[in-house]
Write a protein that holds these residues in place. Structure first.
Motif, PDB file in Angstrom:
ATOM      1  N   ILE A 159       0.836  -1.210   0.000  1.00 13.86           N
ATOM      2  CA  ILE A 159       0.000   0.000   0.000  1.00 13.86           C
ATOM      3  C   ILE A 159       0.868   1.255   0.000  1.00 13.86           C
ATOM      4  CG2 ILE A 159      -1.675   1.318   1.355  1.00 13.86           C
ATOM      5  CD1 ILE A 159      -2.816  -1.365   2.317  1.00 13.86           C
ATOM      6  N   SER A 160       2.005   1.199   0.688  1.00 13.90           N
ATOM      7  CA  SER A 160       2.883   2.373   0.770  1.00 13.90           C
ATOM      8  C   SER A 160       3.469   2.748  -0.586  1.00 13.90           C
ATOM      9  CB  SER A 160       4.018   2.112   1.766  1.00 13.90           C
ATOM     10  OG  SER A 160       4.944   1.166   1.249  1.00 13.90           O
ATOM     11  N   VAL A 161       3.487   1.786  -1.520  1.00 14.05           N
ATOM     12  CA  VAL A 161       4.009   2.065  -2.859  1.00 14.05           C
ATOM     13  C   VAL A 161       3.249   3.209  -3.516  1.00 14.05           C
ATOM     14  CG1 VAL A 161       4.115   1.130  -5.213  1.00 14.05           C
ATOM     15  CG2 VAL A 161       5.013  -0.199  -3.309  1.00 14.05           C
ATOM     16  N   SER A 162       1.916   3.257  -3.328  1.00  9.30           N
ATOM     17  CA  SER A 162       1.112   4.308  -3.941  1.00  9.30           C
ATOM     18  C   SER A 162       1.480   5.692  -3.436  1.00  9.30           C
ATOM     19  CB  SER A 162      -0.374   4.056  -3.670  1.00  9.30           C
ATOM     20  OG  SER A 162      -0.840   2.945  -4.394  1.00  9.30           O
ATOM     21  N   TYR A 163       1.921   5.781  -2.187  1.00  2.00           N
ATOM     22  CA  TYR A 163       2.177   7.084  -1.576  1.00  2.00           C
ATOM     23  C   TYR A 163       3.660   7.457  -1.544  1.00  2.00           C
ATOM     24  CZ  TYR A 163      -2.501   5.823  -0.153  1.00  2.00           C
ATOM     25  OH  TYR A 163      -3.813   5.418  -0.168  1.00  2.00           O
TER      26      TYR A 163
END
Length: 371
Positions: free
Chosen positions: A310-314
């Motif tokens: 999920i952190s990849v998107s941000y």
């Protein structure tokens, strides 16, 4: 909420919806202009073409765009269902999806866009961005007749042509190894060794000429005289009774007078007789005839995104570790350390001079991005 419709555009609150129909030519630039899109679902082929074109585009302003289908029924293509954001039955229902459009746009604004250093990283970025902006955790394989391998990962496979869809399995494996996903076994498939296609025609063929044109009949074993032969040898032209060609006795009761221990195949092309057929798998895509034992075995797994994923998107995802590992002429820093220790030990035991050095690119992905 006031709805205004003019020139294939519907204005609802602060958002402009493009009303996409088959009757007009819709370029990617035109699709990108609107805040959200409403696609006419009357023609399923057109609907699929438009949705796929949007989701596989490289620009996040287009591939992340909210897409709704205008259709009188809720049933549609299973893959398309996963790639759209909802179905409305009339334009009056647009006000019901305005809040969803607002939520998606807020999440799109949080996405960090980076230039990925590898194709794999770019596709993983796209897939995760699509999942997180829709609050999805899972990416599941859907049995799909239009898929080149028979299974389709909607948010990922949409980026590939049918003949290249096997790459979806490879990229998901990379993402799992990077800790971005966890997975669970779904199914096992077998792919063509020539083109990695999943549509295979399995046939029993003659071991001598590979023809699938054969005739099969029972083998008969006559107990009293031990004669074994095809059932056609025991038939006569007068009645339905079976008579042994060796001792002329009539075969009356199976299991008492005789049994049928096996079958005999006769090739209609080369007349070769055989009991054990060879099994071949002809690829429908490239027509290559595979031996079944050489088919490429692949696991179809269902995936769930991790917190790291999920952190990849941000934060963005510039490169996979695989990209630097496979760079010709380079080694990992830990491998270099081992090599260096060997060299130091050699210097201690031998009286000669050696020069050794290294260059470590800790931010190689950022450098590649700038170039």
């Amino acid at each position: 909420m006031k709805l205004t419709v003019e020139n294939n555009m519907l204005k609802a609150g602060p958002f402009e919806f493009g009303i996409v129909s088959k009757s007009e030519n819709w370029s990617n630039e035109r699709l990108q202009y609107f805040d959200a899109l409403i696609v006419d679902g009357a023609n399923t082929d057109f609907l699929r073409e438009i949705v796929f074109r949007i989701r596989k585009h490289h620009n996040p302003e287009l591939y992340l765009k909210p897409v709704f289908v205008l259709k009188s029924t809720s049933s549609t293509d299973l893959v398309v269902n996963e790639l759209i954001d909802g179905i409305i039955v009339s334009l009056e229902q647009v006000e019901m999806v305005v809040e969803k459009v607002r939520t998606i746009h807020l999440k799109m604004n949080e996405i960090v866009t980076v230039k990925s250093a590898s194709f794999e990283a770019e596709i993983i970025n796209k897939m995760i961005n699509l999942l997180t902006t829709r609050d999805k955790k899972d990416i599941k394989a859907i049995p799909y007749v239009k898929s080149g391998i028979g299974y389709f990962y909607p948010e990922l496979s949409v980026n590939f042509a049918s003949m290249d869809e096997f790459n979806a399995i490879r990229i998901l494996k990379i993402a799992e190894n990077e800790g971005l996903f966890t997975s669970m076994f779904n199914e096992r498939i077998y792919l063509c060794t020539n083109c990695s296609g999943g549509y295979l025609n399995y046939r029993e063929v003659c071991p001598q000429c590979n023809s699938s044109h054969s005739k099969t009949e029972d083998l008969v074993h006559h107990f009293p005289c031990a004669y074994v032969g095809p059932i056609n040898d025991f038939k006569n032209t007068i009645d339905d009774a079976l008579n042994c060609p060796k001792c002329n006795k009539t075969l009356r009761h199976i299991g008492v007078d005789y049994d049928k221990p096996s079958v005999l195949h006769t090739c209609q092309k080369c007349s070769h007789q055989f009991q054990d057929s060879h099994v071949k798998a002809k690829c429908i895509s490239c027509l290559f005839d595979n031996d079944v034992e050489t088919l490429v075995s692949k696991e179809i797994r269902d995936y769930r995104i991790t917190r790291k994923g999920i952190s990849v998107s941000y934060n963005g995802y510039i490169s996979t570790s695989m990209a630097s590992d496979e760079e010709p002429g380079t080694v990992k820093s830990d491998v270099f350390t081992i090599m260096l220790n060997y060299e130091i030990e050699r210097l201690r035991q031998n009286d000669y001079v050696c020069n050794i050095g290294f260059v470590l690119l800790a931010n190689d992905g950022e450098i590649y991005s700038l170039i």
